[in-house]
Write a protein that holds these residues in place. Structure first.
Motif, PDB file in Angstrom:
ATOM      1  N   UNK A   2       0.856  -1.177   0.000  1.00 52.48           N
ATOM      2  CA  UNK A   2       0.000   0.000   0.000  1.00 52.48           C
ATOM      3  C   UNK A   2       0.897   1.234   0.000  1.00 52.48           C
ATOM      4  N   UNK A   3       0.810   2.060  -1.044  1.00 52.10           N
ATOM      5  CA  UNK A   3       1.685   3.227  -1.195  1.00 52.10           C
ATOM      6  C   UNK A   3       0.880   4.494  -0.941  1.00 52.10           C
ATOM      7  N   UNK A   4       1.344   5.303   0.014  1.00 49.67           N
ATOM      8  CA  UNK A   4       0.666   6.545   0.381  1.00 49.67           C
ATOM      9  C   UNK A   4       1.612   7.702   0.082  1.00 49.67           C
ATOM     10  N   UNK A   5       1.176   8.638  -0.754  1.00 45.71           N
ATOM     11  CA  UNK A   5       2.007   9.777  -1.143  1.00 45.71           C
ATOM     12  C   UNK A   5       1.455  11.049  -0.499  1.00 45.71           C
ATOM     13  N   UNK A   6       2.309  11.738   0.254  1.00 44.79           N
ATOM     14  CA  UNK A   6       1.914  12.972   0.926  1.00 44.79           C
ATOM     15  C   UNK A   6       2.564  14.171   0.254  1.00 44.79           C
ATOM     16  N   UNK A 231       2.880  -4.564   3.814  1.00 48.95           N
ATOM     17  CA  UNK A 231       3.831  -3.462   3.719  1.00 48.95           C
ATOM     18  C   UNK A 231       3.112  -2.178   3.335  1.00 48.95           C
ATOM     19  N   UNK A 232       3.342  -1.129   4.117  1.00 50.50           N
ATOM     20  CA  UNK A 232       2.822   0.192   3.794  1.00 50.50           C
ATOM     21  C   UNK A 232       4.010   1.127   3.553  1.00 50.50           C
ATOM     22  N   UNK A 233       3.987   1.816   2.415  1.00 52.01           N
ATOM     23  CA  UNK A 233       5.090   2.681   2.014  1.00 52.01           C
ATOM     24  C   UNK A 233       4.610   4.126   2.003  1.00 52.01           C
ATOM     25  N   UNK A 234       5.313   4.991   2.731  1.00 48.63           N
ATOM     26  CA  UNK A 234       4.935   6.391   2.846  1.00 48.63           C
ATOM     27  C   UNK A 234       5.978   7.251   2.138  1.00 48.63           C
ATOM     28  N   UNK A 235       5.536   7.959   1.116  1.00 53.59           N
ATOM     29  CA  UNK A 235       6.391   8.799   0.294  1.00 53.59           C
ATOM     30  C   UNK A 235       5.914  10.243   0.371  1.00 53.59           C
ATOM     31  N   UNK A 236       6.787  11.186  -0.004  1.00 54.07           N
ATOM     32  CA  UNK A 236       6.325  12.547  -0.252  1.00 54.07           C
ATOM     33  C   UNK A 236       6.388  12.798  -1.760  1.00 54.07           C
TER      34      UNK A 236
END
Length: 246
Positions: A2-6, A231-236
């Motif tokens: 799961x990819x979360x882009x901030x 897996x959770x991936x946090x990006x900007x």
């Protein structure tokens, strides 16, 4: 995955911490005691600042960490043990245990045996990590060992990894950056029930693209996370800038 882009690294840090807090609280609801893994480095600043504010019963939590330079004392500003003691451990009330990696131990083989004995007795519920500019996961530089089942091992740091540490201002010159480290293995990281990755900044953009959208290969060690079940991936926006988006 799961990819979360901030929009920026501050929001990223909040969201990654929230996901980790939820995973920790869920684990504590099921067991009397849990173990987690924390990463260090500039990529983890915002996440850790938010994590330590959480309403968690830390007396039921053991913290391991991913890696440490060999030959570097805890008094050095670049020591990861020092980083975690100052930023996390000393700010948590009643933490059950912090298992520090002692890279300055007289006998590294004995230190590895100690760490491997301690972590092998635990199920890891949550692992917080990042990835390097060269695609490393912990200090598993390319080409990483995807097959060893040893929890902690001695590794040699490649020049790209050492230059990243210099670029992050932990050292004043490349010659000061140690050439070897103790690192948690890829296999041990992948055993974690939940994997929370915090990866900000434009300098990580190519590694992010290669790790998350390229093939799973040991020349991009972090690509292995594509095979993790939770897996959770946090990006900007900066670290996600080279990714192909829907």
């Amino acid at each position: 995955m799961n990819i979360i882009i901030s929009d920026n690294k501050d929001i990223l840090g909040v969201k990654a911490a929230e996901a980790g807090i939820l995973a920790i609280q869920n684990a504590l609801a099921q067991k009397a005691h849990i173990a987690i893994i924390l990463a260090t480095g500039a990529s983890q600043f915002q996440m850790l600042e938010n994590l330590i504010k959480a309403d968690i019963d830390w007396s039921r939590v053991t913290i391991f960490h991913l890696d440490e330079y060999i030959g570097l004392g805890e008094d050095h500003p670049a020591s990861f043990r020092r980083y975690l003691r100052e930023r996390v451990v000393e700010k948590l009330s009643g933490l059950h245990q912090f298992v520090g990696v002692d890279g300055s131990a007289e006998n590294i083989d004995l230190e590895l045996a100690r760490l491997n004995r301690l972590i092998s007795a635990q199920d890891i519920d949550v692992c917080f990590a990042g990835i390097g500019e060269n695609g490393h996961l912990a200090f598993n530089d390319p080409p990483a060992d995807f097959t060893t089942t040893v929890p902690y091992l001695k590794v040699e740091l490649d020049e790209a990894c050492r230059r990243q540490q210099l670029g992050e201002k932990w050292f004043s010159c490349l010659e000061e950056v140690p050439s070897h480290a103790i690192s948690m293995s890829i296999h041990q990281i992948m055993l974690s029930r939940a994997l929370i990755l915090s990866i900000p900044d434009a300098r990580k953009a190519q590694a992010v693209k290669d790790a998350l959208q390229g093939p799973v290969v040991n020349t991009v060690p972090a690509s292995i996370v594509q095979r993790h079940a939770a897996c959770e991936v946090f990006l900007d926006n900066e670290s996600a800038s080279l990714m192909t988006r829907p």
